[in-house]
Design a protein around this motif. Structure first.
Motif, PDB file in Angstrom:
ATOM      1  N   ASP A  98      -6.357   3.766  -9.102  1.00  0.00           N
ATOM      2  CA  ASP A  98      -5.892   2.446  -9.512  1.00  0.00           C
ATOM      3  C   ASP A  98      -6.924   1.371  -9.179  1.00  0.00           C
ATOM      4  O   ASP A  98      -7.716   1.498  -8.245  1.00  0.00           O
ATOM      5  N   SER A  99      -6.874   0.310  -9.939  1.00  0.00           N
ATOM      6  CA  SER A  99      -7.698  -0.854  -9.614  1.00  0.00           C
ATOM      7  C   SER A  99      -7.035  -1.613  -8.465  1.00  0.00           C
ATOM      8  O   SER A  99      -5.875  -1.360  -8.102  1.00  0.00           O
ATOM      9  N   THR A 100      -7.741  -2.555  -7.889  1.00  0.00           N
ATOM     10  CA  THR A 100      -7.192  -3.346  -6.792  1.00  0.00           C
ATOM     11  C   THR A 100      -5.946  -4.098  -7.226  1.00  0.00           C
ATOM     12  O   THR A 100      -4.931  -4.132  -6.515  1.00  0.00           O
ATOM     13  N   THR A 101      -5.977  -4.682  -8.405  1.00  0.00           N
ATOM     14  CA  THR A 101      -4.856  -5.517  -8.849  1.00  0.00           C
ATOM     15  C   THR A 101      -3.637  -4.718  -9.271  1.00  0.00           C
ATOM     16  O   THR A 101      -2.541  -5.271  -9.371  1.00  0.00           O
ATOM     17  N   THR A 102      -3.808  -3.416  -9.510  1.00  0.00           N
ATOM     18  CA  THR A 102      -2.662  -2.587  -9.897  1.00  0.00           C
ATOM     19  C   THR A 102      -2.156  -1.712  -8.752  1.00  0.00           C
ATOM     20  O   THR A 102      -1.238  -0.900  -8.946  1.00  0.00           O
ATOM     21  N   THR A 103      -2.722  -1.851  -7.565  1.00  0.00           N
ATOM     22  CA  THR A 103      -2.301  -1.070  -6.405  1.00  0.00           C
ATOM     23  C   THR A 103      -1.171  -1.777  -5.688  1.00  0.00           C
ATOM     24  O   THR A 103      -1.317  -2.928  -5.267  1.00  0.00           O
ATOM     25  N   ASP A 104      -0.046  -1.097  -5.550  1.00  0.00           N
ATOM     26  CA  ASP A 104       1.076  -1.717  -4.838  1.00  0.00           C
ATOM     27  C   ASP A 104       1.009  -1.377  -3.347  1.00  0.00           C
ATOM     28  O   ASP A 104       0.232  -0.525  -2.912  1.00  0.00           O
ATOM     29  N   GLU A 105       1.831  -2.042  -2.580  1.00  0.00           N
ATOM     30  CA  GLU A 105       1.779  -1.891  -1.128  1.00  0.00           C
ATOM     31  C   GLU A 105       2.158  -0.490  -0.679  1.00  0.00           C
ATOM     32  O   GLU A 105       1.566   0.059   0.267  1.00  0.00           O
ATOM     33  N   LYS A 106       3.115   0.124  -1.371  1.00  0.00           N
ATOM     34  CA  LYS A 106       3.522   1.485  -1.007  1.00  0.00           C
ATOM     35  C   LYS A 106       2.360   2.457  -1.162  1.00  0.00           C
ATOM     36  O   LYS A 106       2.123   3.305  -0.288  1.00  0.00           O
ATOM     37  N   THR A 107       1.622   2.333  -2.273  1.00  0.00           N
ATOM     38  CA  THR A 107       0.467   3.202  -2.496  1.00  0.00           C
ATOM     39  C   THR A 107      -0.602   2.953  -1.445  1.00  0.00           C
ATOM     40  O   THR A 107      -1.201   3.891  -0.906  1.00  0.00           O
ATOM     41  N   PHE A 108      -0.854   1.690  -1.144  1.00  0.00           N
ATOM     42  CA  PHE A 108      -1.852   1.343  -0.121  1.00  0.00           C
ATOM     43  C   PHE A 108      -1.529   2.043   1.197  1.00  0.00           C
ATOM     44  O   PHE A 108      -2.387   2.697   1.797  1.00  0.00           O
ATOM     45  N   PRO A 151     -16.359   0.522  -9.956  1.00  0.00           N
ATOM     46  CA  PRO A 151     -15.280  -0.428 -10.246  1.00  0.00           C
ATOM     47  C   PRO A 151     -13.866   0.136 -10.217  1.00  0.00           C
ATOM     48  O   PRO A 151     -12.926  -0.568 -10.563  1.00  0.00           O
ATOM     49  N   VAL A 152     -13.690   1.396  -9.832  1.00  0.00           N
ATOM     50  CA  VAL A 152     -12.345   1.964  -9.680  1.00  0.00           C
ATOM     51  C   VAL A 152     -12.255   2.645  -8.329  1.00  0.00           C
ATOM     52  O   VAL A 152     -13.266   3.038  -7.743  1.00  0.00           O
ATOM     53  N   GLY A 153     -11.037   2.757  -7.809  1.00  0.00           N
ATOM     54  CA  GLY A 153     -10.834   3.499  -6.566  1.00  0.00           C
ATOM     55  C   GLY A 153     -11.255   2.766  -5.312  1.00  0.00           C
ATOM     56  O   GLY A 153     -11.661   3.387  -4.332  1.00  0.00           O
ATOM     57  N   ALA A 154     -11.143   1.427  -5.300  1.00  0.00           N
ATOM     58  CA  ALA A 154     -11.537   0.659  -4.118  1.00  0.00           C
ATOM     59  C   ALA A 154     -10.756   1.090  -2.885  1.00  0.00           C
ATOM     60  O   ALA A 154     -11.306   1.168  -1.778  1.00  0.00           O
ATOM     61  N   LEU A 155      -9.470   1.363  -3.060  1.00  0.00           N
ATOM     62  CA  LEU A 155      -8.638   1.754  -1.927  1.00  0.00           C
ATOM     63  C   LEU A 155      -9.117   3.067  -1.326  1.00  0.00           C
ATOM     64  O   LEU A 155      -9.321   3.174  -0.106  1.00  0.00           O
ATOM     65  N   TYR A 156      -9.327   4.072  -2.163  1.00  0.00           N
ATOM     66  CA  TYR A 156      -9.801   5.367  -1.688  1.00  0.00           C
ATOM     67  C   TYR A 156     -11.156   5.240  -0.999  1.00  0.00           C
ATOM     68  O   TYR A 156     -11.370   5.787   0.085  1.00  0.00           O
ATOM     69  N   SER A 157     -12.077   4.525  -1.622  1.00  0.00           N
ATOM     70  CA  SER A 157     -13.420   4.418  -1.046  1.00  0.00           C
ATOM     71  C   SER A 157     -13.379   3.743   0.319  1.00  0.00           C
ATOM     72  O   SER A 157     -14.158   4.095   1.212  1.00  0.00           O
ATOM     73  N   SER A 158     -12.462   2.802   0.501  1.00  0.00           N
ATOM     74  CA  SER A 158     -12.370   2.144   1.808  1.00  0.00           C
ATOM     75  C   SER A 158     -11.872   3.108   2.876  1.00  0.00           C
ATOM     76  O   SER A 158     -12.295   3.030   4.036  1.00  0.00           O
ATOM     77  N   THR A 159     -10.989   4.059   2.504  1.00  0.00           N
ATOM     78  CA  THR A 159     -10.530   5.037   3.491  1.00  0.00           C
ATOM     79  C   THR A 159     -11.658   5.984   3.882  1.00  0.00           C
ATOM     80  O   THR A 159     -11.757   6.405   5.045  1.00  0.00           O
ATOM     81  N   LYS A 160     -12.523   6.309   2.932  1.00  0.00           N
ATOM     82  CA  LYS A 160     -13.634   7.192   3.255  1.00  0.00           C
ATOM     83  C   LYS A 160     -14.685   6.466   4.084  1.00  0.00           C
ATOM     84  O   LYS A 160     -15.358   7.060   4.929  1.00  0.00           O
ATOM     85  N   GLY A 161     -14.831   5.165   3.858  1.00  0.00           N
ATOM     86  CA  GLY A 161     -15.689   4.375   4.736  1.00  0.00           C
ATOM     87  C   GLY A 161     -15.155   4.381   6.160  1.00  0.00           C
ATOM     88  O   GLY A 161     -15.915   4.468   7.133  1.00  0.00           O
ATOM     89  N   ALA A 162     -13.830   4.322   6.289  1.00  0.00           N
ATOM     90  CA  ALA A 162     -13.214   4.380   7.616  1.00  0.00           C
ATOM     91  C   ALA A 162     -13.496   5.721   8.285  1.00  0.00           C
ATOM     92  O   ALA A 162     -13.801   5.775   9.486  1.00  0.00           O
ATOM     93  N   MET A 163     -13.436   6.812   7.523  1.00  0.00           N
ATOM     94  CA  MET A 163     -13.688   8.129   8.106  1.00  0.00           C
ATOM     95  C   MET A 163     -15.137   8.282   8.536  1.00  0.00           C
ATOM     96  O   MET A 163     -15.429   8.923   9.556  1.00  0.00           O
ATOM     97  N   GLU A 164     -16.048   7.690   7.787  1.00  0.00           N
ATOM     98  CA  GLU A 164     -17.453   7.765   8.197  1.00  0.00           C
ATOM     99  C   GLU A 164     -17.696   6.949   9.463  1.00  0.00           C
ATOM    100  O   GLU A 164     -18.479   7.352  10.329  1.00  0.00           O
ATOM    101  N   THR A 165     -17.006   5.825   9.594  1.00  0.00           N
ATOM    102  CA  THR A 165     -17.109   5.034  10.824  1.00  0.00           C
ATOM    103  C   THR A 165     -16.495   5.786  11.998  1.00  0.00           C
ATOM    104  O   THR A 165     -17.060   5.817  13.101  1.00  0.00           O
ATOM    105  N   LEU A 166     -15.343   6.412  11.776  1.00  0.00           N
ATOM    106  CA  LEU A 166     -14.717   7.197  12.833  1.00  0.00           C
ATOM    107  C   LEU A 166     -15.605   8.353  13.270  1.00  0.00           C
ATOM    108  O   LEU A 166     -15.620   8.725  14.445  1.00  0.00           O
ATOM    109  N   THR A 167     -16.348   8.916  12.336  1.00  0.00           N
ATOM    110  CA  THR A 167     -17.267  10.009  12.679  1.00  0.00           C
ATOM    111  C   THR A 167     -18.246   9.562  13.756  1.00  0.00           C
ATOM    112  O   THR A 167     -18.469  10.265  14.756  1.00  0.00           O
ATOM    113  N   ARG A 168     -18.839   8.400  13.566  1.00  0.00           N
ATOM    114  CA  ARG A 168     -19.812   7.895  14.549  1.00  0.00           C
ATOM    115  C   ARG A 168     -19.125   7.538  15.865  1.00  0.00           C
ATOM    116  O   ARG A 168     -19.656   7.824  16.954  1.00  0.00           O
TER     117      ARG A 168
END
Length: 253
Positions: A98-108, A151-168
């Motif tokens: 989903d795009s950012t504007t079509t992502t609801d809070e439950k999905t987030f 331009p798609v999947g901003a929510l998913y990519s942010s979770t993977k950024g979190a996992m890379e930070t947690l790795t360090r």
């Protein structure tokens, strides 16, 4: 047999990357817990591993982000493996495009629960026992889109950024106690399409040195390296296995 005598828990191991990692670990001598939500698919993976002479068991788990679900998986996997987990692969995840504007809070909330909270609390449950046993290896799955915006999947990519930070962060926290923590950042990885067919996602790998999608087994090979003694001096890295997607621009002649 690079993982002879080791035990491993692989989450999301009933398909694609997780399945390939479980199969590769077993082929290298590890006793593997195949974990996922589908008992049918999980038992199929286990039966395939056993048919090739490997050791594997299925433990069903719905990693919904609750500490209780992660703790329950850690306890059951430890029991089935005979008392210890040497290798943990935090692979399970969900990807809404989903795009950012079509992502609801439950999905987030659901995506962060599965992709970040679940591995956070699973690591919290497993790492102390690894420390007590004298060492272990934790491998997280990141993603190329954690560092290269699309331009798609901003929510998913942010979770993977979190996992890379947690790795360090986990490498700093647990590394001095003998537990190595690293991550793999795959490019677009899917099972090969039928001859003459092209998967829609292939376009995202155009203009890379590889100029193709990756296969699950290519990520599994990297996981075997990070789980084995060959990487004993490797801590806190994010290993790009992405066909050069994030680091190289191929300029057409």
């Amino acid at each position: 047999m690079r993982l002879e005598g080791r035990t491993a828990l692989v989450t999301g191991a009933t398909s694609n990357i997780g399945r390939a990692i479980a199969e590769a670990f077993a082929a290298q001598g590890a006793h593997v817990i195949v974990s996922g939500r589908s008992a049918g698919r999980g038992n199929e993976v286990v039966e395939g591993i056993r048919a090739r002479g490997g050791r594997a068991d299925f433990v069903q788990a719905d990693l919904d982000g609750s500490a209780a679900a992660s703790q329950a998986l850690a306890e059951e996997a430890t029991r089935v493996l005979g008392g210890r987990i040497d290798i943990l692969v935090n692979n399970a995840g969900i990807y809404p495009a989903d795009s950012t504007t079509t992502t609801d809070e439950k999905t987030f909330d659901q995506v962060y629960a599965v992709n970040v909270k679940a591995p956070f609390f699973l690591t919290a449950a497993v790492a102390p026992a690894m420390v007590e046993a004298g060492g272990g290896s934790i491998i997280n799955l990141g993603s190329w889109i954690a560092r290269l915006g699309i331009p798609v999947g901003a929510l998913y990519s942010s979770t993977k950024g979190a996992m890379e930070t947690l790795t360090r962060a986990w490498a700093a926290e647990f590394g001095p106690q003998g537990v190595r923590v690293n991550a793999i950042s795959p490019g677009v990885v899917l099972a090969a399409a039928a001859p003459g067919e092209e998967h829609p996602a292939e376009v995202m790998m155009k203009g890379t040195p590889a100029n193709r999608m990756g296969g699950p087994e290519e990520i599994a090979n990297a996981a075997v390296y990070l789980a084995s003694d060959e990487s004993a001096f490797v801590h806190g890295i994010v290993l790009d296995v992405d066909g050069g997607r994030t680091t190289v621009a191929v300029v057409a002649a």
